[in-house]
Design a protein around this motif. Sequence first.
Motif, PDB file in Angstrom:
ATOM      1  N   GLY A 292       0.596  -1.291  -0.007  1.00  0.00           N
ATOM      2  CA  GLY A 292      -0.163   0.164  -0.058  1.00  0.00           C
ATOM      3  C   GLY A 292       0.859   1.468   0.004  1.00  0.00           C
ATOM      4  O   GLY A 292       0.298   2.385  -0.169  1.00  0.00           O
ATOM      5  N   LEU A 293       2.176   1.271   0.121  1.00  0.00           N
ATOM      6  CA  LEU A 293       3.056   2.353   0.157  1.00  0.00           C
ATOM      7  C   LEU A 293       3.295   2.890  -1.331  1.00  0.00           C
ATOM      8  O   LEU A 293       3.535   2.126  -2.326  1.00  0.00           O
ATOM      9  CB  LEU A 293       4.405   2.077   0.938  1.00  0.00           C
ATOM     10  N   SER A 294       3.625   4.025  -1.350  1.00  0.00           N
ATOM     11  CA  SER A 294       4.286   4.455  -2.558  1.00  0.00           C
ATOM     12  C   SER A 294       5.714   4.103  -2.960  1.00  0.00           C
ATOM     13  O   SER A 294       6.425   3.429  -2.136  1.00  0.00           O
ATOM     14  CB  SER A 294       4.238   6.247  -2.610  1.00  0.00           C
ATOM     15  N   ASP A 295       6.163   4.011  -4.191  1.00  0.00           N
ATOM     16  CA  ASP A 295       7.537   3.547  -4.448  1.00  0.00           C
ATOM     17  C   ASP A 295       8.330   4.364  -3.665  1.00  0.00           C
ATOM     18  O   ASP A 295       9.467   3.546  -3.231  1.00  0.00           O
ATOM     19  CB  ASP A 295       7.802   4.030  -6.015  1.00  0.00           C
ATOM     20  N   HIS A 296       8.502   5.566  -3.490  1.00  0.00           N
ATOM     21  CA  HIS A 296       9.380   6.431  -2.697  1.00  0.00           C
ATOM     22  C   HIS A 296       9.130   6.134  -1.102  1.00  0.00           C
ATOM     23  O   HIS A 296      10.405   5.708  -0.438  1.00  0.00           O
ATOM     24  CB  HIS A 296       9.097   7.747  -2.754  1.00  0.00           C
ATOM     25  N   GLU A 297       8.322   5.766  -0.648  1.00  0.00           N
ATOM     26  CA  GLU A 297       7.960   5.288   0.732  1.00  0.00           C
ATOM     27  C   GLU A 297       8.633   3.895   1.064  1.00  0.00           C
ATOM     28  O   GLU A 297       9.310   3.824   1.963  1.00  0.00           O
ATOM     29  CB  GLU A 297       6.633   5.253   1.154  1.00  0.00           C
ATOM     30  N   ARG A 298       8.545   2.914   0.050  1.00  0.00           N
ATOM     31  CA  ARG A 298       8.985   1.708   0.088  1.00  0.00           C
ATOM     32  C   ARG A 298      10.429   1.862   0.098  1.00  0.00           C
ATOM     33  O   ARG A 298      11.127   1.143   0.995  1.00  0.00           O
ATOM     34  CB  ARG A 298       8.411   0.807  -0.867  1.00  0.00           C
ATOM     35  N   LEU A 299      11.122   2.527  -0.582  1.00  0.00           N
ATOM     36  CA  LEU A 299      12.693   2.587  -0.742  1.00  0.00           C
ATOM     37  C   LEU A 299      13.305   3.329   0.595  1.00  0.00           C
ATOM     38  O   LEU A 299      13.974   2.641   0.780  1.00  0.00           O
ATOM     39  CB  LEU A 299      12.778   3.472  -2.064  1.00  0.00           C
ATOM     40  N   ASP A 300      12.412   4.345   1.144  1.00  0.00           N
ATOM     41  CA  ASP A 300      12.835   4.932   2.261  1.00  0.00           C
ATOM     42  C   ASP A 300      12.854   3.836   3.465  1.00  0.00           C
ATOM     43  O   ASP A 300      13.920   3.832   4.084  1.00  0.00           O
ATOM     44  CB  ASP A 300      11.861   6.139   2.686  1.00  0.00           C
ATOM     45  N   GLY A 301      11.972   3.124   3.429  1.00  0.00           N
ATOM     46  CA  GLY A 301      11.830   2.275   4.583  1.00  0.00           C
ATOM     47  C   GLY A 301      12.837   1.031   4.479  1.00  0.00           C
ATOM     48  O   GLY A 301      13.537   0.539   5.370  1.00  0.00           O
ATOM     49  N   TRP A 302      12.972   0.625   3.237  1.00  0.00           N
ATOM     50  CA  TRP A 302      13.751  -0.335   3.050  1.00  0.00           C
ATOM     51  C   TRP A 302      15.445   0.102   3.180  1.00  0.00           C
ATOM     52  O   TRP A 302      16.255  -0.709   3.929  1.00  0.00           O
ATOM     53  CB  TRP A 302      13.947  -0.840   1.269  1.00  0.00           C
ATOM     54  N   LEU A 303      15.744   1.230   2.955  1.00  0.00           N
ATOM     55  CA  LEU A 303      17.150   1.980   3.181  1.00  0.00           C
ATOM     56  C   LEU A 303      17.226   2.146   4.798  1.00  0.00           C
ATOM     57  O   LEU A 303      18.416   2.138   5.217  1.00  0.00           O
ATOM     58  CB  LEU A 303      17.327   3.170   2.347  1.00  0.00           C
ATOM     59  N   ALA A 304      16.137   2.533   5.556  1.00  0.00           N
ATOM     60  CA  ALA A 304      16.319   2.784   6.682  1.00  0.00           C
ATOM     61  C   ALA A 304      16.634   1.363   7.344  1.00  0.00           C
ATOM     62  O   ALA A 304      17.232   1.463   8.485  1.00  0.00           O
ATOM     63  CB  ALA A 304      14.997   3.312   7.249  1.00  0.00           C
ATOM     64  N   ALA A 305      15.989   0.185   7.056  1.00  0.00           N
ATOM     65  CA  ALA A 305      16.254  -0.901   7.681  1.00  0.00           C
ATOM     66  C   ALA A 305      17.768  -1.485   7.264  1.00  0.00           C
ATOM     67  O   ALA A 305      18.562  -1.973   8.092  1.00  0.00           O
ATOM     68  CB  ALA A 305      15.351  -1.860   7.180  1.00  0.00           C
ATOM     69  N   MET A 306      18.143  -1.099   6.057  1.00  0.00           N
ATOM     70  CA  MET A 306      19.461  -1.624   5.578  1.00  0.00           C
ATOM     71  C   MET A 306      20.629  -0.935   6.273  1.00  0.00           C
ATOM     72  O   MET A 306      21.599  -1.417   6.642  1.00  0.00           O
ATOM     73  CB  MET A 306      19.582  -1.217   4.217  1.00  0.00           C
ATOM     74  N   SER A 307      20.444   0.596   6.723  1.00  0.00           N
ATOM     75  CA  SER A 307      21.352   1.239   7.292  1.00  0.00           C
ATOM     76  C   SER A 307      21.415   0.942   8.950  1.00  0.00           C
ATOM     77  O   SER A 307      22.291   1.336   9.412  1.00  0.00           O
ATOM     78  CB  SER A 307      21.128   2.650   7.038  1.00  0.00           C
ATOM     79  N   ILE A 320      10.297 -10.170   3.843  1.00  0.00           N
ATOM     80  CA  ILE A 320      11.307 -11.016   4.437  1.00  0.00           C
ATOM     81  C   ILE A 320      12.613 -10.855   3.421  1.00  0.00           C
ATOM     82  O   ILE A 320      13.661 -11.092   4.139  1.00  0.00           O
ATOM     83  CB  ILE A 320      10.742 -12.575   3.954  1.00  0.00           C
ATOM     84  N   PHE A 321      12.532  -9.971   2.685  1.00  0.00           N
ATOM     85  CA  PHE A 321      13.562  -9.815   1.795  1.00  0.00           C
ATOM     86  C   PHE A 321      14.205  -8.443   2.122  1.00  0.00           C
ATOM     87  O   PHE A 321      15.467  -8.237   1.496  1.00  0.00           O
ATOM     88  CB  PHE A 321      13.379  -9.817   0.166  1.00  0.00           C
ATOM     89  N   THR A 322      13.805  -7.818   3.191  1.00  0.00           N
ATOM     90  CA  THR A 322      14.548  -6.538   3.519  1.00  0.00           C
ATOM     91  C   THR A 322      15.897  -6.650   4.307  1.00  0.00           C
ATOM     92  O   THR A 322      15.897  -7.672   5.126  1.00  0.00           O
ATOM     93  CB  THR A 322      13.444  -5.914   4.809  1.00  0.00           C
ATOM     94  N   PRO A 323      17.006  -6.104   3.659  1.00  0.00           N
ATOM     95  CA  PRO A 323      18.194  -6.374   4.217  1.00  0.00           C
ATOM     96  C   PRO A 323      18.177  -5.524   5.830  1.00  0.00           C
ATOM     97  O   PRO A 323      17.568  -4.601   5.906  1.00  0.00           O
ATOM     98  CB  PRO A 323      19.022  -5.407   3.431  1.00  0.00           C
ATOM     99  N   LEU A 324      18.875  -6.165   6.777  1.00  0.00           N
ATOM    100  CA  LEU A 324      18.956  -5.671   8.000  1.00  0.00           C
ATOM    101  C   LEU A 324      20.426  -5.541   8.395  1.00  0.00           C
ATOM    102  O   LEU A 324      21.250  -6.384   8.095  1.00  0.00           O
ATOM    103  CB  LEU A 324      18.446  -6.482   9.311  1.00  0.00           C
ATOM    104  N   ALA A 325      20.839  -4.249   8.922  1.00  0.00           N
ATOM    105  CA  ALA A 325      22.151  -3.961   9.401  1.00  0.00           C
ATOM    106  C   ALA A 325      22.736  -5.049  10.562  1.00  0.00           C
ATOM    107  O   ALA A 325      23.790  -5.518  10.576  1.00  0.00           O
ATOM    108  CB  ALA A 325      22.449  -2.791   9.553  1.00  0.00           C
ATOM    109  N   LYS A 326      21.584  -5.104  11.512  1.00  0.00           N
ATOM    110  CA  LYS A 326      22.167  -5.836  12.599  1.00  0.00           C
ATOM    111  C   LYS A 326      20.825  -6.540  13.001  1.00  0.00           C
ATOM    112  O   LYS A 326      20.294  -6.473  14.095  1.00  0.00           O
ATOM    113  CB  LYS A 326      22.412  -4.739  13.850  1.00  0.00           C
ATOM    114  N   PRO A 327      20.644  -7.816  12.334  1.00  0.00           N
ATOM    115  CA  PRO A 327      19.400  -8.513  12.612  1.00  0.00           C
ATOM    116  C   PRO A 327      19.537  -9.087  14.087  1.00  0.00           C
ATOM    117  O   PRO A 327      20.555  -9.628  14.522  1.00  0.00           O
ATOM    118  CB  PRO A 327      19.521  -9.837  11.511  1.00  0.00           C
TER     119      PRO A 327
END
Length: 747
Positions: A292-307, A320-327
Motif C-alpha cells: 500500500g506504500l508509494s515507491d518512494h516510501e517503500r525505498l525509504d523504509g528499505w534503506l532505513a532497515a538496511m542502514s 522477508i527480503f528486507t536487508p538488516l544491518a544488525k538482525p
Amino acid sequence: MPASSHHLSPSVIAVALPTPLRRLFDYRPGQDIPTQGWQPGMRVRVPFGTRQMVGIVIEGRDTSEVPAQQLKSVSAWLDDRPLPEDWLWLGRFTARYYQHALGDTLHQTLPVLLRQGKPLEARTRERWHATAQGLEIDLASLDRAPRQAALLALLRQHSRGLVMPALTAQDFTRAQLSALAKKNLIRHEIETLETRSAPTRGGLLAEPALPLQRQQSQALAALHESLDAFQPYLLQGVTGSGKTEVYLQLIEAIVAKGRQALVLIPEIGLTPQTLARFRKRFRVPVVALHSGLSDHERLDGWLAAMSGRAPIVIGTRSAIFTPLAKPGVIIVDEEHDGSFKQQDGLRYHARDLAVVRARRHGIPLLLGSATPSLESLAKVESGDYRRLRLDQRASRHPPAKLELVELRGRSQQGGLVPPVIEALRQTLAAGHQALVFINRRGFAPTLACHQCGWMAECPSCDARMTWHRQPPRLICHHCDRQQRLPDVCPTCASADLRPLGTGTERTEETLAALFPEVPVHRIDRDSTRRKHAFEQTLEEVRRGEPCLLVGTQMLAKGHHLPHVTLVAVVNADAGLYASDFRALEHSAQLLIQVAGRAGRAAHPGRVLVQTLHSDDPHLRLLAEQGYDVLAEQLLEERRAAALPPFRFLALARFESAKAEAATTLAESVALALRQWLEQHDLAVDCLGPVPAPMERRQNRYHVQLLLGSARRSQLHEASAWLIQWLENHRDGRRVRWSLDIDPQTLS
C-alpha cells in the motif's frame, strides 16, 4: 572469486537480468568501473537486445563462452558499493530452492525504484532553524527586507525548525533563505524522510510494558535463553492470550542490545493497528513495508532497515527480503496464514524463508499462531521447534466453544436460521455487538432461473458468476469478468430469475431489515476498496455501540473487537469438502480464528456455526475438543497417506488457450520424466497429468503434473531436470508453464 580480486578488473562479468531465463549473461566491464572496483551485488545498466536493463553483478570470469568480439560492454555502473550481502544471499537461496530464474528473483525482491536504476540513497529534506544570533536580533533591523523578517519571525516560533515544504507552502523562497543564512541568522540540517536516529533521552519505551501473566512470563524467559543463537519457537496461544505483548517485550530486549527486529504479518489490513501499537510503545523508528506504500516510501523504509536507522521493521510477506544491518530476531505472526505464500511468479513462502534467514543470521525465530500449520506442529513433534503455550486469555474468559447449528430442514432468512437470528436479537438487546461471518462476497453466489434451472455461468471460466447488488452486476471472482443482469432467462425467456445461495450483500440486506434500529457494517473486498475505508469502519465499531458486522476472511485475522460477544458462521461447509487435501486444515483454522473475535473483553463470547453436516466427525471433534486434537488426527492421516508435512511436493502447471496443447506438453514431459527417474533410480513419484480442479479459467485450459518424494534433495533434482527439459523443448515455448515448490493449494 576471492574478495581481494574484486578490486581487479575481470575480463568478463556475469550479470543476473530480470528475464525468465535461468542463466547469467556475460558482459565486458567497460571503462567506468567504480574506483574501489567491482563487487558482487552492484547494479549495472546493460544493453539487452534493443533495450537497456538494470541487472545485478554476480561474479567475475576470465573467459566467456560468447566470442570476445560479440560481448557487449556495461553501459553504466549504478552503484559505488554493492547491495547488502544478506539480501543477495537470500535472493540466491530463494532462486535455487524455488527453481526460479536468479535475475527475476533478485528483481522481484528489490524496491521498484532500485529496479529502475534510481540511486541507492534515502530521500532527504532540509529543516531550517533560527540560529542563536537569529533569535536575539531585532526584527526591525530587517525592515528593508520584510519577507526575510517574516521568515525569521516564523522560524523563531518553531524551536524544532521547519522543513522546506512547510516554508514554500507559505510562499517563502530559496533566495530569502539563502540571504538569511549568509547573515548567519538561520541554518539548516539534512535529515532522511523516513526516520531520524533513536532518541538519546527518555529511554526506549514511550509507554510502559504491560504486566505479564504466568505463561507469558515463562514464554519470554524461554525466549531470553537464546537471544544470540538460532532457535525456532512456536508461540501457540489462544486468540486474545497476549501474543503481541510477548512480541513487544522480546523486541524491547533485542533493540536494547542495539539490534533489529523484523516482524511479518499476513495481511495489509492488519498493518495500521499493528503499526499503531508498536509506535505507541517504542520511541525508536518503526518502519512499515507493504504494497500500500508509494515507491518512494517503500525505498525509504528499505534503506532505513538496511542502514540500521530503523530498529523495528513490520511488513507483509515481501518484507522477508528486507536487508538488516544488525538482525536480532524474526517474528512471523499468524504463521499458518496462506497469504505468506506467493501464488504466482516467484512462488516463495515467507515463513519458510524466515526459518532459513534466521538460521543464517544465528538469531531466534518466533512463529506465533492460535492455530499453527501442520508443518510447524510436525517440527515441534520432531524436536526442531520449541513450543511455548499461552492457554489463558487476557479477558479471563475461556475461548468460546463452537456450537453447531443444523441447517437441514430449517427455513432461512438471508442464509440465517431462526435460532441464530434470535441469538443476534438477544446480543443486541444486551448492548453488545455481533459478527456474522460469511466467506462469500456479493449478494448471492449466482443467479438462477426458477423455470428451467439455468444458472449464470462465466463464459471464460468453469465457474458461476456472483450476483452483486451495488452496483447491479454479475461478476466472476476468478477472472473479474463483469456483465449486466439479464432481464429474462437467456434459455427459456422466463422473468422468474432468483438469487441462489447467500453472499455478504444479501446477508447485510437481511440483517438491515431484521434489525432496522442498529447499524450493519459490511466488511469485504468490495466495501473496503476506498483508501482507509477498512480502518474507518473498524474505528466506528470500536466505539462500542450495538451493531452488526458482516464480514469475510478480512475480519478473521488478528483484529481486536472488544465489544463483539457473538459470532455466527453462516456456512461452515464450503471449505470442509473441497478437493484439496489441505481444505480441512485451512477451514478449521479459519473457524477458530473467526471464533476468536468473540468475548475478548469484559463479557464471555458465543460462537454459532451453521452447517448441513453437524454429524461430520472432523467438525464435531473441532467443536468438542478443539484445534489441537483435530490437528493431531490430521497429522496422523497425513502420515498414513504420505502427504505433507511428511512428504515434499512440486506442482507443474500448464496452461494454454487450446486444451490439447496443454495436455500434449504435460503428457510429453511426464513420459520423459518417468523414463529419466527410472534411469537415475530416484524415489520420486510423478502423478498425472490431470485437469486442474478448475480446468478452464480466463478462457485458458489448465493441466497439472504432481511430483512427490520423501527426500527433498531428490525432488529438487527431478524438478531441475523437468525445468531444463521444458526450457529446451519446442512446445515449452508455446505453452505457459510454471513449477510450484511446496504448493499450498493444488488448484
